[in-house]
Scaffold this motif. Structure first.
Motif, PDB file in Angstrom:
ATOM      1  N   VAL A 101      -4.667   8.593  -1.598  1.00 31.93           N
ATOM      2  CA  VAL A 101      -5.245   8.725  -0.304  1.00 31.93           C
ATOM      3  C   VAL A 101      -5.853   7.238  -0.107  1.00 31.93           C
ATOM      4  N   LEU A 102      -6.668   6.615  -0.884  1.00 31.19           N
ATOM      5  CA  LEU A 102      -7.194   5.512  -0.783  1.00 31.19           C
ATOM      6  C   LEU A 102      -6.210   4.292  -0.310  1.00 31.19           C
ATOM      7  N   TRP A 103      -5.058   4.060  -1.031  1.00 24.52           N
ATOM      8  CA  TRP A 103      -3.995   3.328  -0.800  1.00 24.52           C
ATOM      9  C   TRP A 103      -3.561   3.799   0.631  1.00 24.52           C
ATOM     10  N   LEU A 104      -3.553   5.049   1.036  1.00 21.87           N
ATOM     11  CA  LEU A 104      -2.943   5.238   2.288  1.00 21.87           C
ATOM     12  C   LEU A 104      -3.729   4.793   3.401  1.00 21.87           C
ATOM     13  N   THR A 156       3.230   5.545  -6.136  1.00 19.77           N
ATOM     14  CA  THR A 156       3.131   5.529  -7.580  1.00 19.77           C
ATOM     15  C   THR A 156       1.790   5.786  -8.323  1.00 19.77           C
ATOM     16  N   ALA A 157       0.709   6.226  -7.472  1.00 23.36           N
ATOM     17  CA  ALA A 157      -0.292   6.200  -7.925  1.00 23.36           C
ATOM     18  C   ALA A 157      -0.470   7.639  -8.663  1.00 23.36           C
ATOM     19  N   ARG A 158      -1.134   7.722  -9.755  1.00 22.67           N
ATOM     20  CA  ARG A 158      -1.122   9.247 -10.314  1.00 22.67           C
ATOM     21  C   ARG A 158      -2.449   9.888  -9.863  1.00 22.67           C
ATOM     22  N   ASN A 159      -3.334   9.285  -9.639  1.00 24.25           N
ATOM     23  CA  ASN A 159      -4.585   9.923  -9.137  1.00 24.25           C
ATOM     24  C   ASN A 159      -4.487  10.215  -7.786  1.00 24.25           C
ATOM     25  N   PRO A 160      -4.655  11.424  -7.308  1.00 29.78           N
ATOM     26  CA  PRO A 160      -4.469  11.575  -5.638  1.00 29.78           C
ATOM     27  C   PRO A 160      -5.349  11.047  -4.967  1.00 29.78           C
ATOM     28  N   VAL A 161      -6.764  10.851  -5.473  1.00 29.85           N
ATOM     29  CA  VAL A 161      -7.720  10.199  -4.703  1.00 29.85           C
ATOM     30  C   VAL A 161      -7.382   8.868  -4.399  1.00 29.85           C
ATOM     31  N   HIS A 162      -7.025   8.191  -5.519  1.00 26.53           N
ATOM     32  CA  HIS A 162      -6.433   6.618  -5.385  1.00 26.53           C
ATOM     33  C   HIS A 162      -5.138   6.782  -4.431  1.00 26.53           C
ATOM     34  N   SER A 194       0.768  -1.269  -0.134  1.00 28.73           N
ATOM     35  CA  SER A 194      -0.078   0.093  -0.053  1.00 28.73           C
ATOM     36  C   SER A 194       0.814   1.078  -0.182  1.00 28.73           C
ATOM     37  N   ALA A 195       2.060   1.407   0.697  1.00 33.25           N
ATOM     38  CA  ALA A 195       2.857   2.332   0.688  1.00 33.25           C
ATOM     39  C   ALA A 195       3.513   2.608  -0.622  1.00 33.25           C
ATOM     40  N   VAL A 196       3.792   1.368  -1.150  1.00 31.80           N
ATOM     41  CA  VAL A 196       4.272   1.682  -2.672  1.00 31.80           C
ATOM     42  C   VAL A 196       3.143   2.233  -3.700  1.00 31.80           C
ATOM     43  N   MET A 197       1.953   1.990  -3.613  1.00 35.09           N
ATOM     44  CA  MET A 197       1.015   2.329  -4.316  1.00 35.09           C
ATOM     45  C   MET A 197       0.723   3.765  -4.039  1.00 35.09           C
ATOM     46  N   VAL A 198       0.824   4.137  -2.676  1.00 29.56           N
ATOM     47  CA  VAL A 198       0.554   5.577  -2.426  1.00 29.56           C
ATOM     48  C   VAL A 198       1.506   6.524  -3.154  1.00 29.56           C
TER      49      VAL A 198
END
Length: 206
Positions: free
Chosen positions: A31-34, A23-29, A17-21
């Motif tokens: 935050v959800l990974w966070l 690497t995610a391009r969408n800020p909403v995504h 989840s930390a890696v996806m936080v």
């Protein structure tokens, strides 16, 4: 055995989840990974018997992140229609993450009931174990030895909240033709009416 499985499961999902936080391009995504990372970190805290810190992660951090999510949606010009259009496309992924969270919750409760993980062997000079939970122990210490510091921290947070409200407050703009009730009530009779005595044929000067 179940504690070890739960530990590695929570640890893997925290790292992923930390890696996806990042690497995610969408800020909403992001935050959800966070939020997912916070939930798994809370599971790790439960495994070591620190349920107070686990509840802080869920209540404080996840609650604050939910508010941050609203600020991101409101302040960044995000197309809500596009997000709704992608809901059906990402629905299977959302269901999969929900099932993983449910499985982690069941596994975490089972591991907690089985007993906390022993991180090491206490030495001879170690403090004796208390019968109360760490939440009760932290509360007893916080409201006895550190009561003044706890109240001072509350005052500082209150001042910060009031300061943020004052800094973001904007005076309402005066609209042309706006009715000022207070000024109308406080005016004197001399200001209310003006007597004019114009000469014949000269009209009235406005």
């Amino acid at each position: 055995m179940i504690q070890t499985i739960a530990f590695y499961l929570f640890a893997v999902f925290v790292i992923a989840s930390a890696v996806m936080v990042i690497t995610a391009r969408n800020p909403v995504h992001s935050v959800l990974w966070l939020i997912l990372a916070f939930f798994n970190a809370a599971g790790l805290m439960v495994l070591v018997g620190a349920e107070f810190i686990a509840m802080l992660l869920v209540i404080v951090y996840v609650g604050a992140v939910a508010v941050l999510f609203l600020f991101v949606v409101m302040m960044l010009d995000i197309d809500i229609a596009e997000l709704r259009a992608g809901f059906i496309r990402n629905f299977p992924l959302g269901v999969a993450i929900a099932l993983v969270l449910l499985a982690e919750l069941v596994l975490g409760i089972g591991a907690y009931r089985a007993g906390e993980i022993v991180l090491g062997t206490p030495g001879v000079d170690a403090a004796p174990a208390v019968s109360a939970s760490n939440t009760a122990a932290i509360g007893a210490v916080m409201f006895s030895q550190y009561l003044f510091l706890f109240e001072a921290a509350g005052v500082v947070l209150l001042i910060a909240m009031v300061g943020a409200i004052v800094l973001t407050h904007r005076a309402p703009k005066t609209v042309r033709g706006h009715q000022n009730i207070d000024r109308q009530v406080r005016r004197s009779p001399a200001e209310a009416t003006v007597m004019r005595n114009p000469a014949v044929g000269e009209g009235v000067e406005l």
